[in-house]
Design a protein around this motif. Structure first.
Motif, mmCIF file in Angstrom:
data_model
loop_
_atom_site.group_PDB
_atom_site.id
_atom_site.type_symbol
_atom_site.label_atom_id
_atom_site.label_comp_id
_atom_site.label_asym_id
_atom_site.label_seq_id
_atom_site.Cartn_x
_atom_site.Cartn_y
_atom_site.Cartn_z
ATOM 1 N N VAL A 262 -14.416 -6.906 13.337
ATOM 2 C CA VAL A 262 -15.426 -6.968 12.290
ATOM 3 C C VAL A 262 -14.803 -6.792 10.912
ATOM 4 C CG1 VAL A 262 -17.217 -6.107 13.835
ATOM 5 C CG2 VAL A 262 -15.884 -4.486 12.496
ATOM 6 N N PHE A 263 -15.568 -7.176 9.896
ATOM 7 C CA PHE A 263 -15.260 -6.977 8.475
ATOM 8 C C PHE A 263 -14.199 -7.921 7.918
ATOM 9 C CE2 PHE A 263 -16.911 -2.514 9.117
ATOM 10 C CZ PHE A 263 -18.048 -2.704 8.351
ATOM 11 N N LEU A 264 -13.245 -8.376 8.723
ATOM 12 C CA LEU A 264 -12.154 -9.163 8.169
ATOM 13 C C LEU A 264 -12.675 -10.443 7.530
ATOM 14 C CD1 LEU A 264 -8.686 -9.610 9.777
ATOM 15 C CD2 LEU A 264 -9.795 -11.538 8.679
ATOM 16 N N GLY A 265 -13.560 -11.151 8.228
ATOM 17 C CA GLY A 265 -14.117 -12.381 7.690
ATOM 18 C C GLY A 265 -15.046 -12.163 6.520
ATOM 19 N N LEU A 266 -15.497 -10.946 6.333
ATOM 20 C CA LEU A 266 -16.365 -10.617 5.196
ATOM 21 C C LEU A 266 -15.551 -10.282 3.952
ATOM 22 C CD1 LEU A 266 -19.097 -9.773 3.902
ATOM 23 C CD2 LEU A 266 -18.761 -7.531 4.959
ATOM 24 N N LEU A 267 -14.477 -9.549 4.118
ATOM 25 C CA LEU A 267 -13.757 -8.989 2.975
ATOM 26 C C LEU A 267 -12.728 -9.934 2.360
ATOM 27 C CD1 LEU A 267 -13.233 -5.418 4.409
ATOM 28 C CD2 LEU A 267 -14.903 -6.133 2.718
ATOM 29 N N VAL A 268 -12.048 -10.721 3.180
ATOM 30 C CA VAL A 268 -11.000 -11.591 2.649
ATOM 31 C C VAL A 268 -11.529 -12.568 1.603
ATOM 32 C CG1 VAL A 268 -9.377 -13.433 3.246
ATOM 33 C CG2 VAL A 268 -9.469 -11.359 4.636
ATOM 34 N N PRO A 269 -12.666 -13.249 1.844
ATOM 35 C CA PRO A 269 -13.157 -14.165 0.804
ATOM 36 C C PRO A 269 -13.446 -13.474 -0.526
ATOM 37 C CG PRO A 269 -14.281 -14.559 2.882
ATOM 38 C CD PRO A 269 -13.497 -13.300 3.056
ATOM 39 N N HIS A 270 -13.979 -12.247 -0.478
ATOM 40 C CA HIS A 270 -14.288 -11.529 -1.715
ATOM 41 C C HIS A 270 -13.012 -11.156 -2.467
ATOM 42 C CE1 HIS A 270 -18.633 -11.167 -1.460
ATOM 43 N NE2 HIS A 270 -18.491 -10.987 -0.160
ATOM 44 N N ALA A 271 -12.003 -10.729 -1.736
ATOM 45 C CA ALA A 271 -10.735 -10.391 -2.389
ATOM 46 C C ALA A 271 -10.128 -11.614 -3.077
ATOM 47 C CB ALA A 271 -9.759 -9.819 -1.367
ATOM 48 N N LEU A 272 -10.216 -12.761 -2.427
ATOM 49 C CA LEU A 272 -9.645 -13.970 -3.002
ATOM 50 C C LEU A 272 -10.459 -14.485 -4.182
ATOM 51 C CD1 LEU A 272 -8.504 -15.880 0.208
ATOM 52 C CD2 LEU A 272 -7.064 -14.859 -1.557
ATOM 53 N N ARG A 273 -11.774 -14.325 -4.138
ATOM 54 C CA ARG A 273 -12.590 -14.767 -5.279
ATOM 55 C C ARG A 273 -12.200 -14.035 -6.553
ATOM 56 N NH1 ARG A 273 -16.737 -14.760 -1.355
ATOM 57 N NH2 ARG A 273 -17.386 -16.893 -0.868
ATOM 58 N N ALA A 274 -11.841 -12.778 -6.413
ATOM 59 C CA ALA A 274 -11.432 -12.012 -7.593
ATOM 60 C C ALA A 274 -10.111 -12.512 -8.160
ATOM 61 C CB ALA A 274 -11.317 -10.533 -7.230
ATOM 62 N N LEU A 275 -9.327 -13.229 -7.349
ATOM 63 C CA LEU A 275 -8.004 -13.679 -7.776
ATOM 64 C C LEU A 275 -7.972 -15.137 -8.210
ATOM 65 C CD1 LEU A 275 -5.873 -11.972 -4.981
ATOM 66 C CD2 LEU A 275 -6.144 -11.202 -7.343
ATOM 67 N N VAL A 276 -8.686 -16.009 -7.484
ATOM 68 C CA VAL A 276 -8.578 -17.455 -7.753
ATOM 69 C C VAL A 276 -9.906 -18.109 -8.068
ATOM 70 C CG1 VAL A 276 -6.494 -17.671 -6.349
ATOM 71 C CG2 VAL A 276 -8.739 -18.051 -5.298
ATOM 72 N N GLY A 277 -10.984 -17.339 -8.174
ATOM 73 C CA GLY A 277 -12.276 -17.937 -8.485
ATOM 74 C C GLY A 277 -13.031 -18.362 -7.243
ATOM 75 N N GLY A 278 -14.095 -19.128 -7.442
ATOM 76 C CA GLY A 278 -15.002 -19.423 -6.343
ATOM 77 C C GLY A 278 -14.869 -20.793 -5.716
ATOM 78 N N SER A 279 -13.880 -21.574 -6.106
ATOM 79 C CA SER A 279 -13.723 -22.901 -5.525
ATOM 80 C C SER A 279 -13.268 -22.800 -4.075
ATOM 81 C CB SER A 279 -12.705 -23.716 -6.330
ATOM 82 O OG SER A 279 -12.428 -24.939 -5.668
ATOM 83 N N TYR A 280 -14.036 -23.409 -3.195
ATOM 84 C CA TYR A 280 -13.690 -23.346 -1.774
ATOM 85 C C TYR A 280 -12.449 -24.175 -1.456
ATOM 86 C CZ TYR A 280 -17.918 -20.787 -0.882
ATOM 87 O OH TYR A 280 -18.883 -19.809 -0.884
ATOM 88 N N ARG A 281 -12.106 -25.107 -2.308
ATOM 89 C CA ARG A 281 -10.875 -25.859 -2.092
ATOM 90 C C ARG A 281 -9.646 -24.989 -2.312
ATOM 91 N NH1 ARG A 281 -12.673 -31.284 -5.290
ATOM 92 N NH2 ARG A 281 -14.000 -29.727 -6.315
ATOM 93 N N ARG A 282 -9.817 -23.847 -2.955
ATOM 94 C CA ARG A 282 -8.719 -22.877 -3.068
ATOM 95 C C ARG A 282 -8.912 -21.709 -2.102
ATOM 96 N NH1 ARG A 282 -7.102 -22.463 -9.509
ATOM 97 N NH2 ARG A 282 -6.934 -24.701 -9.852
ATOM 98 N N LEU A 283 -10.160 -21.275 -1.937
ATOM 99 C CA LEU A 283 -10.423 -20.120 -1.084
ATOM 100 C C LEU A 283 -10.047 -20.379 0.376
ATOM 101 C CD1 LEU A 283 -13.915 -18.958 -2.421
ATOM 102 C CD2 LEU A 283 -11.725 -17.801 -2.745
ATOM 103 N N LEU A 284 -10.401 -21.549 0.883
ATOM 104 C CA LEU A 284 -10.191 -21.809 2.305
ATOM 105 C C LEU A 284 -8.713 -21.862 2.696
ATOM 106 C CD1 LEU A 284 -13.067 -24.380 2.899
ATOM 107 C CD2 LEU A 284 -12.935 -22.043 3.781
ATOM 108 N N PRO A 285 -7.868 -22.627 1.990
ATOM 109 C CA PRO A 285 -6.441 -22.620 2.385
ATOM 110 C C PRO A 285 -5.791 -21.257 2.231
ATOM 111 C CG PRO A 285 -6.933 -24.486 0.945
ATOM 112 C CD PRO A 285 -8.135 -23.588 0.903
ATOM 113 N N LEU A 286 -6.159 -20.505 1.181
ATOM 114 C CA LEU A 286 -5.557 -19.192 0.979
ATOM 115 C C LEU A 286 -6.070 -18.166 1.985
ATOM 116 C CD1 LEU A 286 -5.520 -18.909 -2.916
ATOM 117 C CD2 LEU A 286 -3.545 -19.005 -1.395
#
Length: 337
Positions: A262-286
Motif C-alpha cells: 500500500v501507499f507506494l502508488g499513492l505517494l510517488v506521483p505526488h513526490a514527482l509532481r512537486a519536482l517536474v509538474g503535472g504533465s503525465y508525459r513526464r510523470l509516467l516515465p519517471l
C-alpha cells in the motif's frame, strides 16, 4: 494542471532518479544480515562460484528480490499515477479498483480450497483475482449515459473493496490454518519468491507499462476536464479503457509477486509532481524508476532495522507512507491533476 518544470530542471531530476535507482540496486545486493562487499557482488555476477556462500546468497536470494522490487515498485507507481489521472482524485491508488481486495480473496481461496501454501503458488490466483475485481468495478462503474466518470469509478471501487474485504475477514476468523499462511503474503514482501514467478507476470507488467505510456497524452487532456478534452476532439472513453486495462495488468502483476503493498502508488506521483509538474508525459516515465527505488530502499531498511530478523518491505512502505498521507490530507493547497 500544475505548471511543467523547465527542461533543465527535468534533466536534473532524471539524472538524480537514475543515480537513486542505481544506488538502491547496489544497496539491495550488498546490505543485509550478511553484508557482501560490492567487489564480491561483481564476482558473483560475472564468475559465480557455487561453493562460495556469498555468491550463493547473491544469486539465490538478493538478485530475485531485487528484480521483484524493481518490477513491482515500478508497476505500482505507474499504476497509481494512471489512477490519479483517470479519476482526477489525488488520493487514488492501485487499490481504488478493488485490486488488492480481489487479489487477497483469490489467494485466500487458493489456501482454503486448494491448499496452496507456497507464495510462489499464489501468483496466478493473485493476478486473476485482481483482474476480475478491477473488471467488475470497471463494468459497474462504466454503466450509465456518462460512462465511467471518476466519481462512479471511485465509489464502485470502494464498495467492491468493502465487500471483498469483509468476505476475506470472515474466512480468516473461521480458519486458523488459512490465517497462518495468508498473513505472511498479505503484508507485502519480496522474499520466498523466485525469478520464475517474475517470468510468469513480466509480460503483463510490460504490456501494462506500454499502455500506460501510450495513454499519457490522454491523461493530460483529461486533466483539463472532460468537456474541454471532448472539445479538443479527445475521446475520454478510449483513455479510460486504456488506463483501466493498464492498471489491471500492472497491479495484478505487481500484487501477484509482491503482495498487496500500500501507499507506494499513492505517494510517488505526488513526490514527482512537486519536482517536474503535472504533465503525465513526464510523470509516467519517471514513476517507474522512482517506484522501483522506493520499494528497494524500503526492503533494504527492513533487513537492518530488526536484526537478526527482518521486516517485510510492505510494512516499511506503510510505516513511511502513513505520515506522508496525513501530511497530504492536511496540506492547504489543492493538488493539481
Amino acid at each position: 494542471m500544475s505548471a511543467t518544470a523547465s527542461p533543465r530542471r527535468t534533466a536534473v531530476v532524471v539524472a538524480a532518479v537514475i543515480v537513486l535507482l542505481v544506488a538502491a540496486v547496489l544497496l539491495s545486493l550488498t546490505v543485509g544480515a550478511r553484508a557482501v562487499p560490492p567487489a564480491v557482488v561483481w564476482r558473483a555476477l560475472t564468475a559465480p562460484d557455487p561453493s562460495n556462500a556469498d555468491h550463493v546468497v547473491i544469486l539465490t536470494q538478493r538478485i530475485p528480490r531485487t528484480v521483484i522490487a524493481v518490477c513491482a515498485g515500478g508497476a505500482l507507481a505507474l499504476a497509481g499515477t494512471v489512477m490519479q489521472g483517470l479519476t482526477r482524485n489525488p488520493f487514488a491508488d492501485p487499490g481504488l479498483l478493488g485490486i488488492n481486495a480481489g487479489a487477497s480473496l483469490a489467494v485466500l481461496t487458493a489456501i482454503t480450497l486448494l491448499h496452496v501454501a507456497s507464495p510462489s503458488g499464489f501468483v496466478w490466483f493473485a493476478f486473476g483475482g485482481a483482474a476480475i475485481a478491477a473488471l467488475v468495478v470497471a463494468g459497474i462503474g462504466g454503466r450509465g449515459q456518462e460512462g465511467g466518470s471518476p466519481a462512479k469509478l471511485a465509489l464502485t471501487g470502494a464498495a467492491v473493496t468493502a465487500g471483498l474485504t469483509s468476505i476475506t475477514f470472515l474466512v480468516l476468523t473461521t480458519d486458523i490454518r488459512a490465517l497462518d499462511v495468508y498473513r505472511y503474503w498479505s503484508v507485502g514482501g519480496l522474499t520466498a519468491r523466485g525469478l520464475d514467478s517474475v517470468a510468469l507476470v513480466a509480460p503483463a507488467i510490460v504490456a501494462g507499462a506500454v499502455l500506460a505510456l501510450i495513454g499519457a497524452r490522454g491523461l493530460d487532456l483529461l486533466a483539463l476536464g472532460t468537456d474541454t478534452a471532448a472539445g479538443l476532439g479527445h475521446r475520454a472513453g478510449r483513455s479510460r479503457a486504456i488506463g483501466i486495462t493498464a492498471t489491471i495488468l500492472l497491479c495484478g502483476g505487481a500484487t501477484a509477486i509482491a503482495g498487496p503493498i500500500v501507499f507506494l502508488g499513492l505517494l510517488v506521483p505526488h513526490a514527482l509532481r512537486a519536482l517536474v509538474g503535472g504533465s503525465y508525459r513526464r510523470l509516467l516515465p519517471l514513476g517507474i524508476p522512482v517506484g522501483a527505488a522506493v520499494l528497494l530502499l524500503s526492503d533494504v531498511a527492513g533487513r537492518v532495522i530488526a536484526l537478526p530478523g527482518e521486516v517485510q518491505a510492505g510494512i516499511v512502505v506503510a510505516f513511511l507512507g502513513a505520515p506522508m498521507l496525513i501530511g497530504l490530507v492536511l496540506h492547504r493547497r489543492p493538488v493539481a491533476l
